[in-house]
Design an enzyme around this catalytic site. Structure first.
Site, PDB file in Angstrom:
ATOM      1  N   SER A 109       0.831  -1.207   0.000  1.00 48.08           N
ATOM      2  CA  SER A 109       0.000   0.000   0.000  1.00 48.08           C
ATOM      3  C   SER A 109       0.864   1.256   0.000  1.00 48.08           C
ATOM      4  CB  SER A 109      -0.899   0.008   1.233  1.00 48.08           C
ATOM      5  OG  SER A 109      -1.630  -1.183   1.286  1.00 48.08           O
ATOM      6  N   ASP A 154       2.863  -8.612  10.346  1.00 49.23           N
ATOM      7  CA  ASP A 154       4.147  -9.316  10.204  1.00 49.23           C
ATOM      8  C   ASP A 154       5.338  -8.549  10.761  1.00 49.23           C
ATOM      9  OD1 ASP A 154       2.861 -11.318   8.901  1.00 49.23           O
ATOM     10  OD2 ASP A 154       3.293 -10.574   6.896  1.00 49.23           O
ATOM     11  N   LYS A 534       6.998  -7.858  49.696  1.00 47.98           N
ATOM     12  CA  LYS A 534       7.230  -6.429  49.870  1.00 47.98           C
ATOM     13  C   LYS A 534       7.943  -6.263  51.198  1.00 47.98           C
ATOM     14  CE  LYS A 534       3.727  -3.848  47.470  1.00 47.98           C
ATOM     15  NZ  LYS A 534       2.753  -2.794  47.617  1.00 47.98           N
ATOM     16  N   HIS A 720      -6.578  -5.692  42.387  1.00 46.99           N
ATOM     17  CA  HIS A 720      -5.401  -6.514  42.116  1.00 46.99           C
ATOM     18  C   HIS A 720      -5.447  -7.305  40.815  1.00 46.99           C
ATOM     19  CE1 HIS A 720      -4.153  -5.441  46.127  1.00 46.99           C
ATOM     20  NE2 HIS A 720      -2.960  -5.906  45.797  1.00 46.99           N
TER      21      HIS A 720
END
Ligand code: ADP
Length: 908
Positions: A109, A154, A534, A720
């Site tokens: 194109s 692609d 954590k 979450h």
């Protein structure tokens, strides 16, 4: 009135791709925003020749951003390939007085677009000669600005790192392979998956990385004629290593080095005959083009669409034809003729069989992927086999000149390609790009093709150990990082320990020696396979003890802000604890993307895909309900990245982020705008996306919206679930790249003498910067980090995109109709800010809305939309906010480390 007088037409052509609709939305809305006239051409060049052209309204692109395909239709047109066809197309454009054409399509194109533009003047003359057009009209239409946007699943456009649609296609492929793996596991099957890609193996190669496929056939890398035995050896070896299934990926254009096609059926026959494995074929076909657009494709489509409009309305640019490409995280305008020429070079190199040139022209990330696959699969696999069984087996022989090719690399060919900079080679690392000269030399000595089929050498064992641990909240992609780090480290001859249970585990010595198989299957796993918490460092002495006991010479910490803080703290302890004088690297993995030193952290793409999906559902739930406003709250702490990008991907009407102060009056103004929208459009709902860390709480915003009698309002807290399940393709592959980079950085630092003895050296942050993955010394991040807010100030790139998202949601007529003077002024200010020039004085004097509007010279355009919107982003902060911002990032570093040491908790 930057776009006044411009008549822009937009078409989509060739193969469709997810994200084209996002690009159309940006093109249409930004054209309206700039007072340009905008038209759709239906069904590509075919529609253009047939005169299928209609005005594009602002409303026509509502609710399309998430959809796949192209809502204005695409087609292929043989007629356009003839001069006669292009003459008809030119006459349609000229008769409608179109002076700018934006084409969204693939290589073909855009080749057609370039041809049309190069012939334009001649076509006009011919139309006059044929009495099909008046001389006056031909003179008025003498100039046609053209811009191309590459839509191709692609990812085969050589001048752009990424094309629209490739990420969504990969998402479909990887989802399908993940699903197939579950069933293959149960029945011990081999699955042969065919994916699209006639001349470009990008989809196959990336899918192979993201799913840990056992073997992949890509067109750029023809397999040797002995591929049946190479592949069977590999598959048998994988079973020997304990894998219950095999996945083989075949690109549509796969072939052997004599040019014979390799089909899934041929692969199945070989596996069944030679290995007697139950083997099934799955051809994904058009499924790859279908489904919702991924977050990245929505973002890419939006950014490219906006840039295309700016390119055609900018007077200094509209005389040349451009295509919008990406380089890393940056947009770039490439002259269309040059881009087409480069594509032709790829095609010619392909025909000639110069595959080294093909890969080089495709860019370094492609080559990096091939090298990663080859190196980790060949060397590490061989080491794994060696350690398990030294005796010979039917599928493995450690002797002979074909030692490594007998293991069969995961990539079909047996030759090795060099990337630049090498993903595995420590010497070229540390953020340094390989010089052009050395690249040429490297390419010379590493030509592709059977003649360069040298076996890879197994490096000597280093008798040195490295360790890896996860710190902080789980983020999708953490396991990918660890997977590649472990395999690259094993390939380089190191022992590797995985630390279970985060920093606590490191202190108490919960260590597991990892081998090649230990991390098998981790790339597709969400959460943390090692365990993460954590927490912060509370026992530096115990950690030093563990490092010494296990002879650990380098440490990788994977995680978010806690990982960053912990690495700084441990680096500081080097003064007193010699065991900590080892190189350390942090790979950022957190959904919030709030770690300095990287544009993106691993996990945030998965979260944004999840957020986009949830917002799509929220919007859908509102389609049957009239007059409803949704306030959607995302995670992200005091970093507005998730809200801003989630708002962009969900086409939100308004976005609230922590970085911009929001007052009640502004929310009231937005409520008036929301009332206008739901009233006028009848079934239209209003969507606000806001970060959880905003100073004004979502409940307060809801209260203000609930005062309206004209609509109902709902608060949706996403919670979450945003952490996502399986990692996205982007997080998988970026995780793999960053893990490999962490290893090479540690190796570089290990080579340096003397070893680090202070916080200033020996600790790096791995991150994506520009188009490269770099290792930044921690000391350089000082001054841009804010510990109390757990964020940093290198946020310009996404904050300007938040402004773009707002511009695209603006219905410019709305505030007038709503009779809200202040709103109208704000919009005007926004319009002007987008179009204004960018100078430091203006930036500094930009305070509130009124100030922004008073300082803008009308009609001055910047070369890039994304540069100009930033102006507005800064303008929205009040002066006090700007001052706060500049002090926030410079003073708190030391204080926070002291707090960390004294045991005060970091703010959540
Ligand atoms: P894609 O754009 O996805 O690569 P195609 O290669 O099929 O898809 O091209 C789409 C259309 O672009 C073609 O049907 C044709 O109308 C036009 N086109 C392709 N190549 C050329 C060319 N060399 N010259 C003129 N027009 C072309």
């Amino acid at each position: 009135m930057a776009g006044a007088g411009k008549k822009i037409a937009v078409l989509t052509s060739g193969g469709d791709a997810q994200g084209m609709n996002a690009a159309l939305r940006a093109v249409v809305r930004l054209s309206h925003f700039h007072h340009a006239e905008i038209f759709y051409i239906k069904d590509g060049y075919k529609g253009l020749i047939a005169g299928s052209i209609e005005r594009a309204t602002w409303e026509s692109v509502a609710n399309v951003i998430q959809t796949g395909g192209t809502f204005i239709g695409s087609a292929r047109s043989k007629e356009f390939m003839t001069k006669q066809g292009r003459l008809k197309a030119a006459s349609v454009l000229a008769l409608n007085e179109i002076n700018a054409l934006i084409c969204i399509g693939g290589d073909g194109s855009l080749t057609g677009l370039q041809l049309l533009q190069s012939e334009w003047a001649q076509l006009m003359d011919e139309l006059v000669d044929m009495d099909k057009m008046s001389v006056e009209r031909a003179q008025r239409c003498m100039k046609l600005s053209v811009v191309g946007i590459v839509g191709s699943i692609d990812n085969d456009f050589a001048s752009s790192d990424m094309t629209i649609g490739a990420d969504s296609a990969l998402t479909r492929i990887v989802e399908a392979i993940d699903a197939v793996v579950d069933t293959a596991q149960s029945h011990q099957r081999t699955f042969v998956i065919e994916v699209m890609g006639r001349q470009c193996g990008y989809l196959a190669l990336t899918a192979a990385l993201a799913t840990e496929a056992d073997f992949v056939f890509v067109p750029e890398w023809p397999a040797g004629v002995d591929w049946p035995s190479t592949m069977c050896n590999r598959l048998a070896m994988m079973r020997k290593l304990g894998r219950r299934l095999n996945v083989v990926i075949v690109a549509e254009g796969a072939m052997d080095d004599t040019g014979n096609k390799i089909t899934p059926e041929a692969v199945q026959k070989v596996v069944e005959e030679k290995l007697k494995f139950d083997t099934r074929i799955t051809k994904l076909g058009h499924v790859q083009r279908g489904g919702r657009a991924s977050f990245l494709d929505r973002l890419l489509g939006t950014r490219m669409g906006a840039e295309a409009v700016y390119t055609v309305i900018e007077p200094s640019l509209c005389t040349e034809a451009y295509v919008i490409g990406m380089e890393g995280n940056k947009l770039k305008r490439v002259p269309l003729a040059k881009a087409i020429e480069r594509n032709k070079m790829v095609a010619t190199a392909f025909e000639k069989g110069d595959l080294n040139a093909v890969v080089r022209l495709r860019g370094k990330t492609f080559a990096e992927k091939v090298e990663y696959l080859q190196t980790t699969s060949e060397i590490a696999a061989s080491r794994a086999v060696q350690s398990r069984s030294r005796s010979s087996s039917p599928c493995y022989s450690s002797s002979s000149s074909s030692s490594f090719s007998s293991f069969s690399p995961a990539v079909s060919p047996v030759t090795k390609i060099r990337s630049s900079p090498s993903i595995m080679n420590a010497k070229e690392e540390n953020g340094e790009e390989m010089s052009e000269k050395s690249e040429k030399e490297s390419n010379k000595s590493n030509r592709l093709g059977p003649s360069s089929n040298k076996p890879l050498e197994l490096p000597a064992k280093k008798n040195m150990a490295l360790a890896v641990l996860h710190v902080g909240a789980p983020a999708a992609g953490m396991n990918s990082i660890t997977h590649s780090f472990v395999r690259c480290a094993l390939a380089a001859g190191y022992d590797v320990y995985g630390v279970h249970d985060s920093l606590t585990g490191l202190a108490s010595g919960v260590m597991e020696k990892l081998d090649w198989s230990s991390v098998a299957g981790w790339v597709s796993k969400g959460g943390s396979m090692l365990g993460t918490k954590k927490e912060k460092v509370t026992e530096p002495y115990a950690i030093a003890g563990t490092l010494s006991n296990y002879n650990i010479k380098g440490l990788l910490i994977v995680g978010g802000f806690e990982a960053y803080s912990a690495s700084l703290y441990l680096s500081r302890q080097r003064k007193t604890l010699p065991e900590l004088r080892i190189p350390m690297a942090v790979v950022p993995a957190t959904i919030s993307n709030n770690v300095p030193g990287t544009r993106v952290s691993i996990g945030s793409d998965t979260a944004l895909n999840e957020i986009a999906r949830l917002i799509d559902s929220v919007k859908q739930s509102g389609t049957g309900t009239r007059k409803r406003s949704f306030i959607v709250e995302t995670m992200g702490g005091q970093c507005g990245y998730l809200a801003a990008m989630g708002g962009l991907a969900g086409a939100a009407d308004s976005i609230h982020i922590f970085e911009e102060q929001m007052e009640g009056r502004e929310v009231e103004r937005q409520r008036v705008e929301a009332e206008h929208r739901v009233k006028r459009a009848g079934t239209h709902n209003y969507l606000m996306v806001r970060g959880e860390g905003c100073t004004m709480r979502s409940e307060e915003v809801l209260e203000i919206f609930r005062e309206s009698h004209q609509m109902t309002s709902r608060l949706v807290t996403l919670g979450h679930v945003q952490q996502g399940g399986a990692p996205s393709v982007f997080d998988r592959q970026m995780g793999l790249r960053m893990g490999a980079k962490a290893l090479s950085s540690l190796r570089t630092m290990l080579m340096e003498e003397p070893h680090p003895d202070s916080e200033k050296e020996g600790t790096v942050m791995i991150g994506l910067q520009g188009s490269s993955i770099r290792a930044t010394p921690m000391i350089e991040l000082k001054g841009i980090s804010c510990f109390s807010h757990r964020s940093h100030n290198d946020t310009e790139w996404w904050r300007k995109l938040a402004i773009l998202a707002r511009v695209l949601a603006l219905e410019t007529r709305a505030p007038d109709s709503a009779k809200d003077k202040r709103g109208a002024r704000a919009l005007e200010a926004l319009a002007e800010a987008v179009a204004e020039g960018q100078s430091e004085e203006k930036r500094e004097s930009a305070g509130g809305e009124a100030k922004v509007s008073s300082l803008t010279p009308r009609g001055v355009l910047l070369p890039s939309f994304e540069q100009s919107v930033l102006q507005r982003g800064r303008g929205t902060r009040r002066t006090k906010g700007v001052e706060e911002e500049s002090t926030m990032y410079s003073v708190s570093y030391e204080d926070e480390l002291v707090e960390y040491e004294e045991g005060k908790t970091t703010k959540e």
